[in-house]
Design an enzyme around this catalytic site. Sequence first.
Site, short mmCIF file in Angstrom:
data_model
loop_
_atom_site.label_atom_id
_atom_site.label_comp_id
_atom_site.label_asym_id
_atom_site.label_seq_id
_atom_site.Cartn_x
_atom_site.Cartn_y
_atom_site.Cartn_z
N ARG A 1 -3.90 54.75 16.53
CA ARG A 1 -3.48 53.80 15.64
C ARG A 1 -3.02 52.67 16.17
O ARG A 1 -3.26 51.54 15.62
CB ARG A 1 -3.22 54.55 14.30
CG ARG A 1 -2.63 53.58 13.30
CD ARG A 1 -2.35 54.10 11.82
NE ARG A 1 -1.66 55.48 11.86
CZ ARG A 1 -0.40 55.69 12.47
NH1 ARG A 1 0.21 54.90 12.60
NH2 ARG A 1 -0.22 56.94 12.30
N ASP B 1 -9.37 31.35 5.01
CA ASP B 1 -10.41 32.39 5.17
C ASP B 1 -11.74 31.50 5.81
O ASP B 1 -12.20 30.69 5.07
CB ASP B 1 -10.87 33.05 3.74
CG ASP B 1 -12.09 33.90 4.00
OD1 ASP B 1 -12.59 33.95 4.81
OD2 ASP B 1 -11.83 35.09 3.15
N LYS C 1 -19.28 39.53 8.54
CA LYS C 1 -20.15 38.38 8.45
C LYS C 1 -20.82 37.73 9.72
O LYS C 1 -21.18 38.36 10.44
CB LYS C 1 -19.45 37.52 7.24
CG LYS C 1 -18.68 37.87 6.23
CD LYS C 1 -19.66 39.01 5.38
CE LYS C 1 -19.15 39.39 4.28
NZ LYS C 1 -19.57 40.49 3.59
O1 P1T Z 1 -16.39 43.00 2.83
P1 P1T Z 1 -15.17 42.56 3.65
O2 P1T Z 1 -15.37 42.73 5.27
O3 P1T Z 1 -14.16 43.36 3.13
O4 P1T Z 1 -14.79 40.91 3.61
C1 P1T Z 1 -14.30 40.49 2.35
C2 P1T Z 1 -14.70 39.08 2.33
C3 P1T Z 1 -13.76 38.06 2.61
N1 P1T Z 1 -13.87 36.73 2.71
C4 P1T Z 1 -15.05 36.22 2.48
C5 P1T Z 1 -15.25 34.78 2.23
C6 P1T Z 1 -16.23 37.16 2.04
O5 P1T Z 1 -17.35 36.68 1.84
C7 P1T Z 1 -15.89 38.29 2.08
C8 P1T Z 1 -17.13 39.48 1.63
N2 P1T Z 1 -18.04 38.78 1.15
C9 P1T Z 1 -19.11 39.49 0.67
C10 P1T Z 1 -19.28 40.81 0.65
C11 P1T Z 1 -20.21 38.59 -0.11
O6 P1T Z 1 -21.57 39.23 -0.08
O7 P1T Z 1 -19.86 37.54 -0.60
#
Ligand code: P1T
Length: 377
Positions: free
Chosen positions: A46, A170, A195
């Site tokens: 971890r 972000d 993403k």
């Molecule tokens: O899904 P995750 O890896 O936990 O990420 C969250 C997140 C954070 N910031 C942005 C701009 C995001 O678009 C997302 C996750 N978004 C989707 C799952 C979506 O379909 O928009």
Amino acid sequence: MGFSTDAIHAGQIPDPTTGAVITPIYQTSTYAQEALGKNKGYSYGRTHNLTRAALEENIAVLEKGKFGVAFSSGLAATHALMMLLKAGDNVIATNNLYGGTYRLFELNMKNFGIDFSWVDTSELKNIEEAIKPNTKMVFIETPTNPLLSLTDLVGAAKICRKNNLISVVDNTFMSPYFQNPLSFGCDIVLHSQTKYINGHSDVIGGILVTNEEKIHSKLRYVQNAFGSIPSPFDCWLVLRSTKTLAVRMERHDYNARQFANYLEKSAIAQKVYYPGLVNHPQHELARKQMRGFGGMISADFGTFTKAQKILNGVKIFTLGESLGGVESLISHPATMTHASILKEEREKMGITDSLVRFSIGIEDIEDLLEDIKNALK
Ligand code: P1T
């Protein structure tokens, strides 16, 4: 070094035993210690993992930062940020951001005494006016999900520095290929690696990057103390993916420009949201702070019936949550990604029932255009 050279080489450690070019998956939970109090710098999985360390360095370099701290998801990274705060602190946040981030802040972190001021950060004066004596952080998403609204990062960073606030961006929609918020003076960049960074729809992951040593050591503590770490295999998959980030982003951007132009010129949509369109209200800002416009487009089709026809009628686009993968996705923010926002709040922002979000993949653009035309027939 150029972006692609860094993407392919930064943080990559050829295996010391065999010389394997690709960083191995160090799939281990613990490490043999030579003697009591004597180890090779690795104690427990971890806390330390070389595959994860390679990924953290790779993304840090791509984001023009010194330190990367990886998490098990984008939301785990966002939650880790909250651990920099304490009860009684205030956060100013972009009012139209990913629904899951909104849910974490508004429905969960509020219970721990953290207060959120939701403002339209595309107007810098709104940030300034929202600052309270207990404000500690400004959380910006640019471009926003799903309405592609931008915040001026140079201006926002200046306000934060003047008022001693931690600025967080972000940067998921742009990826480090098209935008580097740290270069504009922001303190922390956040990515959902799920993403564009990973880009193959097979990993959930998140990362925070900073140049500030103090912030880094706190985040490193949180990563170990709270334990939301990505698996070595997931880190390895993301490392494999960053090698092609530049070529993928170029193609996402190329396809999305054509798709957005088609939506606008054909007038099948009432309103098209894409920063690459000259009539996007912040097109000039997009040109200034981004090196491309990305692959995300939203469009309002006027009625729910028409939106539904497209969502159900496409064959190459996959109806689903998420974005940024090589395959094109289509989604309905009001009932999917942004369902946790009250309908009234949602509609005020423009997330109507007739809004459709497209994540334009890297397929042949002719096929994607044909797909939407056929869906409407
Ligand atoms: O899904 P995750 O890896 O936990 O990420 C969250 C997140 C954070 N910031 C942005 C701009 C995001 O678009 C997302 C996750 N978004 C989707 C799952 C979506 O379909 O928009």
